[in-house]
Design a protein around this motif. Structure first.
Motif, PDB file in Angstrom:
ATOM      1  N   ALA A 105      14.074   0.843   4.780  1.00  0.00           N
ATOM      2  CA  ALA A 105      14.245   1.784   3.670  1.00  0.00           C
ATOM      3  C   ALA A 105      13.127   1.555   2.662  1.00  0.00           C
ATOM      4  CB  ALA A 105      15.594   1.589   2.991  1.00  0.00           C
ATOM      5  N   SER A 106      12.935   2.532   1.783  1.00  0.00           N
ATOM      6  CA  SER A 106      11.927   2.386   0.728  1.00  0.00           C
ATOM      7  C   SER A 106      12.550   1.718  -0.487  1.00  0.00           C
ATOM      8  CB  SER A 106      11.369   3.756   0.342  1.00  0.00           C
ATOM      9  OG  SER A 106      12.319   4.457  -0.457  1.00  0.00           O
ATOM     10  N   HIS A 107      11.750   1.538  -1.520  1.00  0.00           N
ATOM     11  CA  HIS A 107      12.260   1.033  -2.793  1.00  0.00           C
ATOM     12  C   HIS A 107      12.598   2.188  -3.741  1.00  0.00           C
ATOM     13  CE1 HIS A 107      10.079  -2.663  -1.375  1.00  0.00           C
ATOM     14  NE2 HIS A 107      11.218  -3.189  -1.781  1.00  0.00           N
ATOM     15  N   GLY A 108      12.787   3.377  -3.166  1.00  0.00           N
ATOM     16  CA  GLY A 108      13.111   4.547  -3.970  1.00  0.00           C
ATOM     17  C   GLY A 108      12.187   5.723  -3.708  1.00  0.00           C
ATOM     18  N   CYS A 109      11.028   5.432  -3.129  1.00  0.00           N
ATOM     19  CA  CYS A 109      10.078   6.504  -2.821  1.00  0.00           C
ATOM     20  C   CYS A 109      10.528   7.295  -1.590  1.00  0.00           C
ATOM     21  CB  CYS A 109       8.689   5.928  -2.565  1.00  0.00           C
ATOM     22  SG  CYS A 109       7.863   5.336  -4.062  1.00  0.00           S
ATOM     23  N   VAL A 110       9.879   8.435  -1.376  1.00  0.00           N
ATOM     24  CA  VAL A 110      10.080   9.233  -0.178  1.00  0.00           C
ATOM     25  C   VAL A 110       8.968   8.857   0.801  1.00  0.00           C
ATOM     26  CG1 VAL A 110      10.222  11.567   0.775  1.00  0.00           C
ATOM     27  CG2 VAL A 110      11.128  11.105  -1.519  1.00  0.00           C
ATOM     28  N   ASN A 111       9.320   8.118   1.850  1.00  0.00           N
ATOM     29  CA  ASN A 111       8.344   7.660   2.839  1.00  0.00           C
ATOM     30  C   ASN A 111       8.095   8.720   3.898  1.00  0.00           C
ATOM     31  OD1 ASN A 111       9.438   4.152   3.075  1.00  0.00           O
ATOM     32  ND2 ASN A 111       8.177   5.175   1.560  1.00  0.00           N
ATOM     33  N   VAL A 112       6.824   8.881   4.277  1.00  0.00           N
ATOM     34  CA  VAL A 112       6.426   9.762   5.383  1.00  0.00           C
ATOM     35  C   VAL A 112       5.764   8.891   6.436  1.00  0.00           C
ATOM     36  CG1 VAL A 112       4.982  11.732   6.050  1.00  0.00           C
ATOM     37  CG2 VAL A 112       6.094  11.704   3.810  1.00  0.00           C
ATOM     38  N   ARG A 113       6.021   9.166   7.739  1.00  0.00           N
ATOM     39  CA  ARG A 113       5.457   8.295   8.770  1.00  0.00           C
ATOM     40  C   ARG A 113       4.275   8.889   9.527  1.00  0.00           C
ATOM     41  NH1 ARG A 113      10.616   7.762  12.810  1.00  0.00           N
ATOM     42  NH2 ARG A 113      11.168   9.952  13.044  1.00  0.00           N
ATOM     43  N   ASP A 114       3.943  10.140   9.266  1.00  0.00           N
ATOM     44  CA  ASP A 114       2.797  10.754   9.946  1.00  0.00           C
ATOM     45  C   ASP A 114       1.633  10.841   8.959  1.00  0.00           C
ATOM     46  OD1 ASP A 114       0.899  12.520  11.147  1.00  0.00           O
ATOM     47  OD2 ASP A 114       2.481  13.228  12.491  1.00  0.00           O
ATOM     48  N   LYS A 115       0.707   9.897   9.080  1.00  0.00           N
ATOM     49  CA  LYS A 115      -0.368   9.771   8.100  1.00  0.00           C
ATOM     50  C   LYS A 115      -1.315  10.965   8.124  1.00  0.00           C
ATOM     51  CE  LYS A 115      -3.524   6.208   6.343  1.00  0.00           C
ATOM     52  NZ  LYS A 115      -4.093   4.861   6.641  1.00  0.00           N
ATOM     53  N   HIS A 163       4.899   9.296  -0.230  1.00  0.00           N
ATOM     54  CA  HIS A 163       3.690   8.614   0.247  1.00  0.00           C
ATOM     55  C   HIS A 163       3.848   8.170   1.693  1.00  0.00           C
ATOM     56  CE1 HIS A 163       5.179   4.403   0.218  1.00  0.00           C
ATOM     57  NE2 HIS A 163       5.879   4.759  -0.852  1.00  0.00           N
ATOM     58  N   TYR A 164       2.715   7.838   2.333  1.00  0.00           N
ATOM     59  CA  TYR A 164       2.719   7.337   3.703  1.00  0.00           C
ATOM     60  C   TYR A 164       3.231   5.906   3.726  1.00  0.00           C
ATOM     61  CZ  TYR A 164       1.062   5.261   8.052  1.00  0.00           C
ATOM     62  OH  TYR A 164       0.995   4.585   9.234  1.00  0.00           O
ATOM     63  N   SER A 165       4.000   5.566   4.765  1.00  0.00           N
ATOM     64  CA  SER A 165       4.511   4.204   4.933  1.00  0.00           C
ATOM     65  C   SER A 165       4.265   3.735   6.356  1.00  0.00           C
ATOM     66  CB  SER A 165       6.015   4.146   4.631  1.00  0.00           C
ATOM     67  OG  SER A 165       6.576   2.927   5.079  1.00  0.00           O
ATOM     68  N   SER A 166       3.412   2.719   6.517  1.00  0.00           N
ATOM     69  CA  SER A 166       3.177   2.157   7.851  1.00  0.00           C
ATOM     70  C   SER A 166       4.441   1.469   8.365  1.00  0.00           C
ATOM     71  CB  SER A 166       2.008   1.171   7.817  1.00  0.00           C
ATOM     72  OG  SER A 166       2.257   0.113   6.915  1.00  0.00           O
ATOM     73  N   ASP A 167       5.269   0.968   7.455  1.00  0.00           N
ATOM     74  CA  ASP A 167       6.529   0.337   7.857  1.00  0.00           C
ATOM     75  C   ASP A 167       7.469   1.374   8.471  1.00  0.00           C
ATOM     76  OD1 ASP A 167       8.453  -2.086   7.629  1.00  0.00           O
ATOM     77  OD2 ASP A 167       9.588  -0.463   6.680  1.00  0.00           O
ATOM     78  N   PRO A 209       0.821  -1.213   0.000  1.00  0.00           N
ATOM     79  CA  PRO A 209       0.000   0.000   0.000  1.00  0.00           C
ATOM     80  C   PRO A 209       0.851   1.258   0.000  1.00  0.00           C
ATOM     81  CG  PRO A 209      -0.724  -1.549   1.689  1.00  0.00           C
ATOM     82  CD  PRO A 209       0.591  -2.039   1.200  1.00  0.00           C
ATOM     83  N   MET A 210       0.426   2.254  -0.772  1.00  0.00           N
ATOM     84  CA  MET A 210       1.118   3.546  -0.841  1.00  0.00           C
ATOM     85  C   MET A 210       0.088   4.674  -0.706  1.00  0.00           C
ATOM     86  SD  MET A 210       3.633   2.681  -4.083  1.00  0.00           S
ATOM     87  CE  MET A 210       4.087   4.407  -4.327  1.00  0.00           C
ATOM     88  N   PRO A 211      -0.532   4.825   0.487  1.00  0.00           N
ATOM     89  CA  PRO A 211      -1.557   5.872   0.640  1.00  0.00           C
ATOM     90  C   PRO A 211      -0.986   7.271   0.423  1.00  0.00           C
ATOM     91  CG  PRO A 211      -1.553   4.343   2.504  1.00  0.00           C
ATOM     92  CD  PRO A 211      -0.312   4.076   1.717  1.00  0.00           C
ATOM     93  N   TYR A 212      -1.827   8.144  -0.103  1.00  0.00           N
ATOM     94  CA  TYR A 212      -1.484   9.555  -0.320  1.00  0.00           C
ATOM     95  C   TYR A 212      -0.228   9.710  -1.179  1.00  0.00           C
ATOM     96  CZ  TYR A 212      -4.933  10.049   3.353  1.00  0.00           C
ATOM     97  OH  TYR A 212      -6.084   9.965   4.082  1.00  0.00           O
ATOM     98  N   SER A 213      -0.198   8.984  -2.285  1.00  0.00           N
ATOM     99  CA  SER A 213       0.952   9.043  -3.193  1.00  0.00           C
ATOM    100  C   SER A 213       0.931  10.298  -4.049  1.00  0.00           C
ATOM    101  CB  SER A 213       0.968   7.813  -4.104  1.00  0.00           C
ATOM    102  OG  SER A 213       1.443   6.675  -3.415  1.00  0.00           O
ATOM    103  N   MET A 214       2.093  10.951  -4.120  1.00  0.00           N
ATOM    104  CA  MET A 214       2.293  12.093  -5.017  1.00  0.00           C
ATOM    105  C   MET A 214       3.528  11.774  -5.862  1.00  0.00           C
ATOM    106  SD  MET A 214       1.402  15.151  -2.288  1.00  0.00           S
ATOM    107  CE  MET A 214       2.029  14.288  -0.830  1.00  0.00           C
TER     108      MET A 214
END
Length: 206
Positions: free
Chosen positions: A176-186, A163-167, A149-154
């Motif tokens: 780490a991500s697979h290249g995306c910029v992960n955010v932890r505050d949904k 995007h948001y990352s629950s991980d 899942p990649m909620p709120y993807s830009m």
């Protein structure tokens, strides 16, 4: 409340645990390993079964030992100090993303409106650096490559997105991500998602 859950009540729990010096990271609303460990420590010190989950007795005890969190405690600007913005971030509407400080600053005409902790890709799947634009957005998206899942993807660069990352919320910088910029505050990212429009600038820099 238990490991893997996500709610506003958990955000309050985390803010109260931070008041009690049992957590150092900012509240995310996601119940991960750090919250579990903090709850266990609290329970051990208050004669409660150290399950790591919050039952009615634990919640009542946490509430009794702390005060109702303020909005600033529930949603602090960031747990990391924002880096000096790249010169390319100083005009217009920009998601200004620093790999050095691991922060994202949402900026409008040179002023920081909000800021976020972020993490990036690994050595094998690096996050691209440079100046980009938001190409498209998706509130509910699942990766077609990794099926996560990649909620709120830009999206800003050939499948890479903010995007948001629950991980990330659960494990922090141990992953780490697979290249995306992960955010932890949904919650905060949901607000940013509503503000950002297709065509807004994205700058990723060291």
């Amino acid at each position: 409340m238990a490991n893997g859950d996500e709610s506003e009540q958990i955000r309050e729990l985390q803010a109260r645990l931070k008041q009690l010096k049992l957590m150092s990271v900012a509240p995310t609303g996601f119940y991960g390993s750090k919250t579990t460990a903090a709850v266990k420590t609290f329970q051990s010190g208050h004669g409660l079964p150290a399950t790591g989950s919050v039952d009615a007795a634990t919640w009542k005890s946490v509430q009794g030992g702390s005060r109702k969190p303020t909005e600033a405690e529930l949603r602090p600007p960031t747990t990391i100090e924002v880096d000096t913005p790249d010169p390319r971030c100083m005009q217009g509407r920009v998601m200004c993303i620093s790999k050095e400080s691991r922060t994202l600053a949402w900026m409008i005409d040179g002023k920081i409106v909000s800021s976020f902790d972020v993490r990036f890709g690994s050595e094998n799947t690096p996050t691209r650096e440079g100046e980009f634009k938001v190409e498209w957005k998706a509130k509910d998206w699942t990766s077609t490559i990794y099926h996560t899942p990649m909620p709120y993807s830009m999206f800003f660069s050939q499948g890479q997105a903010v995007h948001y990352s629950s991980d990330f919320a659960a494990r922090g910088y141990s992953g780490a991500s697979h290249g995306c910029v992960n955010v932890r505050d949904k919650g905060k990212l949901a607000a940013l998602f509503d503000q950002v429009t297709v065509g807004d600038k994205v700058v990723v820099y060291w």
